[in-house]
Design an enzyme around this catalytic site. Structure first.
Site, PDB file in Angstrom:
ATOM      1  N   CYS A 288     131.086  28.427  15.922  1.00 15.74           N
ATOM      2  CA  CYS A 288     132.286  29.261  16.016  1.00 15.74           C
ATOM      3  C   CYS A 288     133.530  28.507  16.475  1.00 15.74           C
ATOM      4  O   CYS A 288     134.492  28.356  15.729  1.00 15.74           O
ATOM      5  CB  CYS A 288     132.020  30.442  16.957  1.00 15.74           C
ATOM      6  SG  CYS A 288     130.803  31.619  16.324  1.00 15.74           S
ATOM      7  N   ILE A 289     133.536  28.048  17.713  1.00 11.93           N
ATOM      8  CA  ILE A 289     134.773  27.537  18.301  1.00 11.93           C
ATOM      9  C   ILE A 289     135.307  26.301  17.576  1.00 11.93           C
ATOM     10  O   ILE A 289     136.520  26.184  17.385  1.00 11.93           O
ATOM     11  CB  ILE A 289     134.582  27.253  19.801  1.00 11.93           C
ATOM     12  CG1 ILE A 289     134.083  28.513  20.516  1.00 11.93           C
ATOM     13  CG2 ILE A 289     135.897  26.817  20.433  1.00 11.93           C
ATOM     14  CD1 ILE A 289     133.822  28.317  21.992  1.00 11.93           C
TER      15      ILE A 289
END
Length: 457
Positions: A288-289
């Site tokens: 994600c990040i």
């Protein structure tokens, strides 16, 4: 009157179809198909099966399918006992047969959405899954995309493929977006305990999807449309990326000033308002990040908008592995008057976060490559990752195995670099027997291990 206006003025047959599907969902007679049995899809399947839904997990990997049907989990925080019970109860089985999608009332896509080598969205798995669904789409089905993506994917990509069948979203079938919010290894916030955002572009799709998730999660959060739901997921992780970048930049600055950034953050977080702690590290990992911000920057270019703040955060975070390597090289030079060329280095922890076996986008993989580019001989230790699996970006590292930690082997390394702060590591042994320990997670200080051979990075 346009054709679309004429359709809008007619009674919507989707109202009754939606009511029927909602009734099926509430009495648990609807069948749930989940495409993608990874870190998002498998926990979601577990959540639905626990609420007595019949679930089919679809995956293109036949070995995964066979393993799941034997009740054997390949994800650490999904115990095999739990999976075996799901199979024995008849609530779950896995399949690689696309035609089984015809019999599903709900189809949820949880497929990978990585970046290309040029940092652009790669939604080929979403497109392929949507086409697979379209070939078998029938009236009364609910299709949900959970994969992280850019705003507009559901209505610009998924919807046209499905409506090319002649069926209309909101009238004959239903379409929604609900971003995954998994946090692997987090025992407190598992799938069912995390509120679920639900967005759709018509009322029927929204209310059917909201009803579905109401059966399995603590709270649903309906929003006005799919683009908003897609933007929410990106916002959550861009928020984290930017704040981690700030912590990383402060680390670089404070280190030069002789200030411990971890001590600063720990003291600052005692303020009961106006501050939220974020900690520096060796780089960003996970699905994600490191990825989500680039989905927004790519889409923003369509509107001729620069995302300078977001991109700067990405640049800072992606620079961290090189910063850590430089700190290690400097420590070797100062203590032993030697460089990285020919040095034996042990990476401690290659999972992207503590206490999980997930190496997606792990900075440790990049650290190994950078070290070897500078002539170091690199091994790794990770109690959760006995063997490095095949990855898209770091294929040559596949097949390497974890080294055991023992006093004599620890002492044989010129430097030990802590990249992941797993709980199941004997950090005392690293400090007692290691010539040099470079800590990029501040785990040694947390364990009360302060020694002259420890350097923070």
């Amino acid at each position: 009157m346009s054709a679309s206006n004429r359709i809008d003025s007619l009674p919507n047959p989707g109202d009754a179809i939606a009511d029927d599907l909602i009734a099926q969902i509430e009495r648990r007679s609807s069948r749930v198909g989940i495409i993608g049995m990874g870190y998002v899809g498998l926990p979601l399947a577990q959540s639905f099966a626990a609420q007595e839904f019949d679930v089919v997990g679809f995956d293109v990997d036949s070995e995964k399918v066979a393993q799941l049907n034997r009740g054997e989990s390949y994800i650490r925080h999904i115990p095999s006992d739990t999976l075996d019970a799901m199979c024995r109860d008849g609530r779950f089985h896995a399949s690689s047969e696309p035609d089984a999608l015809r019999y599903m009332d709900i189809i949820i896509m949880c497929v990978p959405t990585p970046l290309t080598r040029y940092r652009e969205p790669d939604i080929r798995a979403v497109e392929a899954s949507t086409r697979m669904i379209a070939e078998r789409l029938r009236p009364g089905q609910l299709v949900i995309l959970e994969s992280t993506t850019y705003p507009g994917t559901t209505d610009e990509v998924v919807k046209p493929i499905l409506e090319a069948t002649g069926l209309l979203a909101g009238r004959e079938f239903f379409l929604a977006y609900s971003p995954e919010r998994e946090d692997p290894g987090n025992a407190k916030y598992r799938t069912v305990a995390i509120p679920k955002v639900v967005g759709a572009d018509d009322d029927n799709s929204r209310r059917v999807a909201e009803c579905l998730y109401n059966q399995v999660v603590v709270q649903t959060v309906p929003v006005s449309n799919s683009r908003t739901a897609e933007a929410i997921k990106l916002t959550e992780n861009i928020f984290r990326s930017v704040n981690i970048a700030l912590a990383n930049e402060l680390k670089v600055i404070f280190t030069e000033m002789g200030i411990d950034v971890w001590e600063v953050v720990d003291a600052a977080k005692t303020k009961p308002f106006g501050f939220m702690p974020f900690y520096p590290g060796p780089g960003l990992g996970g699905h994600c990040i490191p990825i989500d911000p680039f989905y927004l920057t790519w889409k923003a270019r369509e509107y001729e908008i620069a995302t300078r703040f977001v991109e700067l955060a990405g640049q800072i975070n992606t620079s961290m592995p090189r910063y850590v390597i430089d700190r290690l090289a400097k420590a070797l030079d100062e203590r032993f008057s030697r460089g990285l060329n020919g040095a034996r280095i042990l990476i401690c922890g290659i999972a992207y976060k503590k206490n999980v076996d997930d190496i997606r986008e792990s900075p440790a993989l990049r650290l190994i490559e950078l070290l070897e580019e500078r002539g170091a001989h690199v091994s790794y230790h990770d109690p959760y990752v006995p063997t490095i699996p095949q990855t898209r970006e770091h294929g040559p590292l596949a097949g390497r195995t974890s080294e055991a930690l023992a006093p004599d082997t620890i002492g044989a390394y010129d430097g030990i670099l802590i990249c992941t702060d797993h709980d199941d590591v004997d950090y005392r042994a690293l400090v007692d027997h290691g010539a040099l320990v470079v800590d990029s997670r501040n785990i040694l200080a947390k364990c009360g291990l302060h020694a002259g051979n420890v350097v923070k990075a």
